[in-house]
Design an enzyme around this catalytic site. Structure first.
Site, short mmCIF file in Angstrom:
data_model
loop_
_atom_site.label_atom_id
_atom_site.label_comp_id
_atom_site.label_asym_id
_atom_site.label_seq_id
_atom_site.Cartn_x
_atom_site.Cartn_y
_atom_site.Cartn_z
N GLY A 1 -7.50 2.58 2.77
CA GLY A 1 -7.82 3.19 1.49
C GLY A 1 -8.82 4.31 1.56
O GLY A 1 -9.01 4.98 2.58
N GLU B 1 -24.82 13.62 -0.66
CA GLU B 1 -24.35 13.54 0.73
C GLU B 1 -23.67 14.85 1.14
O GLU B 1 -23.92 15.36 2.25
CB GLU B 1 -23.42 12.35 0.91
CG GLU B 1 -24.14 11.02 0.91
CD GLU B 1 -23.28 9.83 1.28
OE1 GLU B 1 -23.84 8.74 1.49
OE2 GLU B 1 -22.04 9.98 1.37
N GLY C 1 -25.36 12.34 -7.75
CA GLY C 1 -25.29 10.97 -7.29
C GLY C 1 -25.04 10.92 -5.80
O GLY C 1 -25.24 11.91 -5.07
N HIS D 1 -42.69 -3.37 17.91
CA HIS D 1 -43.43 -2.10 17.92
C HIS D 1 -43.05 -1.29 19.15
O HIS D 1 -42.97 -1.85 20.25
CB HIS D 1 -44.94 -2.37 17.93
CG HIS D 1 -45.77 -1.15 18.10
ND1 HIS D 1 -46.03 -0.29 17.06
CD2 HIS D 1 -46.40 -0.64 19.19
CE1 HIS D 1 -46.79 0.70 17.50
NE2 HIS D 1 -47.03 0.51 18.80
N LEU E 1 -18.58 0.37 -4.01
CA LEU E 1 -18.99 0.39 -2.61
C LEU E 1 -17.98 -0.41 -1.79
O LEU E 1 -17.51 -1.46 -2.23
CB LEU E 1 -20.38 -0.25 -2.45
CG LEU E 1 -21.54 0.45 -3.17
CD1 LEU E 1 -22.78 -0.43 -3.17
CD2 LEU E 1 -21.83 1.81 -2.54
N GLU F 1 0.85 -1.20 0.00
CA GLU F 1 0.00 0.00 0.00
C GLU F 1 0.88 1.24 0.00
O GLU F 1 1.79 1.35 0.82
CB GLU F 1 -0.94 0.00 1.20
CG GLU F 1 -1.68 1.29 1.48
CD GLU F 1 -2.51 1.78 0.31
OE1 GLU F 1 -2.44 2.99 0.01
OE2 GLU F 1 -3.23 0.97 -0.31
N LYS F 2 0.59 2.19 -0.90
CA LYS F 2 1.44 3.38 -1.02
C LYS F 2 1.10 4.45 0.02
O LYS F 2 1.91 5.33 0.29
CB LYS F 2 1.31 3.98 -2.42
CG LYS F 2 -0.05 4.58 -2.74
CD LYS F 2 -0.06 5.19 -4.14
CE LYS F 2 -1.41 5.82 -4.44
NZ LYS F 2 -1.44 6.42 -5.79
N CYS G 1 -12.12 4.39 1.52
CA CYS G 1 -13.27 4.27 2.42
C CYS G 1 -12.97 4.82 3.81
O CYS G 1 -13.69 5.66 4.33
CB CYS G 1 -13.70 2.81 2.53
SG CYS G 1 -14.97 2.56 3.78
N ASP H 1 -12.87 -0.86 -6.59
CA ASP H 1 -13.16 0.21 -7.54
C ASP H 1 -12.37 0.10 -8.83
O ASP H 1 -12.68 0.78 -9.81
CB ASP H 1 -12.88 1.57 -6.89
CG ASP H 1 -13.88 1.95 -5.83
OD1 ASP H 1 -14.82 1.16 -5.58
OD2 ASP H 1 -13.74 3.04 -5.23
#
Length: 462
Positions: free
Chosen positions: A44, A186, A181, A439, A313, A38-39, A46, A306
């Site tokens: 990541g 958001e 989107g 309920h 996601l 991992e750079k 997320c 991705d």
């Protein structure tokens, strides 16, 4: 390049985001010798620039709205404004805690973690930090970055991406958000809660255009009520600086001005210059192409997250990474049904769904074979208490299973778990109607909707 041939790993993973680290953890759990490269930071997009920080901002915005609206619940509170450094401190604290926990997990599973920028150097190796890391199999999981449009330069000043928005040192007085989107709505929701004047520009005819049209219309109605402006159905033409902000011009000549422009037109794969094409990996527009088992056309290379053209996601990345690890460990694996993946947009109100839209169901089964039912949250006691509006919409194949669950309302993301079971287990409305829902809960609305669809409505009209 020095060749460190002393170790040949079972699995070498390039990229430590959701898909990469899930594959590393599951692979190590199954006895594979795993190297994770991992750079930046494991976790990541997320964890560091996506899911977690945006939801922290949205929760801070929710608290601000509750303070403003407290008197309607009989609570006298005052809203004195947004302390941006304190919001970032809260957000960064959430990230730091999760990051520390993830680092501990990686170490406890005895995954060999290598920090550095890796490059695929052969079908079975990755070069990083002057070393060649050899593996029997390589998993590509290099993720994505914010995209822009032709001729639109994201400069990090007045024209920004979601990465910049997450560390902005102020609440903008006004903002144009290009893209309606998930990312766009958001940020629109959070910034409106913080006090910004927000306008969303979406070239398609609805906000959250991949959702069921009914959900889009409900969100648009809620945004109008909140004072969030939006322009639909006309595409972007150009953006230019003004004396104190940005001016956006649309294809029809309409102009909008604001302090900042947030470009939220999606995310593109990180694949350029990483050696994928040189090693013969089949690609399309920067995406790595895979089959249903996440295998590329090169037998020793898989890809997830991705980087591949599936749903962007985090939980999809998790599932894809786990699938690869289990396949390499010799376990029986089942391809992912991407329609069965829960999808949540965490704006106010939330939009959540599993399965297919009513329009898609009619395409597949024929209009006369599809039944749709809407259950209004006005009939749900807990939703009344929370003062939230919205609906649960069910899409059913006539006399058959429920193939789509579409929800709009506060906290609907928390109802998506049962919706996922209903779709993925191909439940009939009558079967769900037999289940007793507590309920008063919002979850009860799921039961009531299925009671109505089964022909025996309780707190709703026939």
């Amino acid at each position: 390049m020095a060749n460190d041939a002393s170790t040949v790993f079972d699995l070498v993973i390039l990229g430590g985001g959701s898909g990469g680290y899930a594959a590393a953890l599951r692979g190590a759990q199954l006895g594979l010798d795993v190297a994770l490269i991992e750079k930046d930071k494991v976790g990541g997009t997320c964890l560091h620039r996506g899911c977690i920080p945006t939801k922290a901002l949205l929760h801070a915005g929710e608290i601000a709205d509750q303070a403003r609206e407290s008197e309607q619940f009989g609570v006298k509170a005052t809203f004195e404004g947004i302390d941006v450094p304190a919001v970032h401190k809260y957000k960064d604290g959430v990230i730091a805690g999760l990051y520390k926990g993830l680092q501990g997990l990686i170490a406890s599973r005895k995954v060999t973690y290598i920090e550095g920028t890796g490059r695929l150097s052969s079908p079975t190796s990755v070069d990083v930090n002057g070393q060649r890391i050899q593996g029997r199999h390589v998993l590509l999981a290099t993720g994505s970055v914010p995209k822009s449009l032709p001729g639109l330069e994201i400069d990090g000043n007045r024209i920004i991406s979601s990465d910049h928005a997450l560390v902005l040192d102020r609440v903008p007085k006004s903002a144009i958000i290009l893209g309606g989107g998930v990312i766009g709505v958001e940020f629109a929701s959070a910034w409106k809660s913080f006090g910004a004047d927000v306008t969303v520009i979406e070239g398609l005819k609805h906000l959250v255009p991949v959702e069921d049209e009914n959900s889009s219309k409900l969100l648009e109605r809620a945004f109008r009520k909140r004072g969030i402006k939006f322009n639909l159905g006309t595409f972007f033409s150009k953006a230019e600086y003004t004396a104190d902000g940005v001016k956006v011009t649309l294809a029809d000549g309409k102009e909008f001005e604001a302090e900042v422009l947030l470009v939220a037109v999606g995310r593109g794969p990180v694949s350029a210059g990483l050696g994928y094409e040189e090693q013969g990996v089949a690609m399309d527009r920067g995406y790595v192409l895979v089959d249903e088992y996440m295998r590329t056309n090169v037998p020793t290379i898989s890809a997830v997250g991705d980087l591949v053209p599936t749903l962007q996601l985090a939980h999809v990345g998790f599932a894809e990474g786990i699938l690869v690890a289990e396949r390499l460990a010799g376990l029986k694996t089942v391809p992912i049904d991407y329609d069965g993946v829960p999808r949540v947009t965490y704006c106010h109100p939330e939009v959540a769904s599993v399965g297919i839209t009513e329009a898609k169901a009619k395409e597949i089964y024929g209009a006369d074979k599809v039944v749709a039912l809407k259950y209004n949250l006005a009939g749900n006691g807990k939703s009344k208490i929370l003062n939230t509006a919205g609906e649960i919409k069910l899409v059913q194949v006539k006399d058959g299973a429920v193939v789509g669950v579409h929800m709009v309302g506060d906290r609907m993301g928390e109802q998506v778990g049962e919706a996922q079971l209903i779709y993925n287990w191909e439940a009939l409305p009558a079967e769900v109607a037999q289940l007793i829902h507590a309920h008063p809960t919002q979850n009860e609305a799921m039961g009531e909707a299925h009671l109505a669809l089964a022909g025996k409505p309780l707190h709703s009209h026939d």
